[in-house]
Design a protein around this motif. Structure first.
Motif, PDB file in Angstrom:
ATOM      1  N   LYS A   3       0.829  -1.208   0.000  1.00 47.53           N
ATOM      2  CA  LYS A   3       0.000   0.000   0.000  1.00 47.53           C
ATOM      3  C   LYS A   3       0.858   1.251   0.000  1.00 47.53           C
ATOM      4  N   GLU A   6       2.239   1.738  -3.499  1.00 52.53           N
ATOM      5  CA  GLU A   6       1.219   2.304  -4.391  1.00 52.53           C
ATOM      6  C   GLU A   6       1.088   3.808  -4.195  1.00 52.53           C
ATOM      7  N   CYS A   7       1.072   4.222  -2.945  1.00 51.08           N
ATOM      8  CA  CYS A   7       0.926   5.644  -2.634  1.00 51.08           C
ATOM      9  C   CYS A   7       2.063   6.451  -3.247  1.00 51.08           C
ATOM     10  N   GLU A   9       4.119   5.644  -5.685  1.00 46.85           N
ATOM     11  CA  GLU A   9       4.165   5.553  -7.144  1.00 46.85           C
ATOM     12  C   GLU A   9       3.036   6.345  -7.793  1.00 46.85           C
ATOM     13  N   ARG A  10       1.861   6.307  -7.200  1.00 45.71           N
ATOM     14  CA  ARG A  10       0.678   6.908  -7.814  1.00 45.71           C
ATOM     15  C   ARG A  10       0.582   8.407  -7.563  1.00 45.71           C
TER      16      ARG A  10
END
Length: 79
Positions: A3, A6-7, A9-10
């Protein structure tokens, strides 16, 4: 860690973010920031998935903040 990965990278939280090492279990990032709190607030939000490696002074500052929080939390809400 997925998680947190993801944070980072996004959301592109830091425009200077650079991936130094990446494997399936962890990533090592380098970022530039203007104020300590920019990084400290982000790291605090992702404890225990994120930690500061360098500069050591900032890691010590974070640990001191957390120690004070724990010490003071006993005082605030006695029922």
């Amino acid at each position: 860690m997925p998680k947190a990965r993801e944070c980072f990278e996004r959301k592109k939280i830091f425009s200077s973010l650079k991936v130094l090492k990446d494997d399936k279990n962890r990533i090592l990032l380098e970022v530039n920031f203007a104020f300590d709190d920019e990084l400290l607030n982000l790291v605090k939000a992702w404890i225990p998935y994120v930690k500061i490696i360098e500069p050591k002074e900032l890691d010590i500052k974070l640990k001191d903040i957390l120690k004070d929080y724990i010490k003071d939390s006993d005082k605030c809400c006695a029922y």
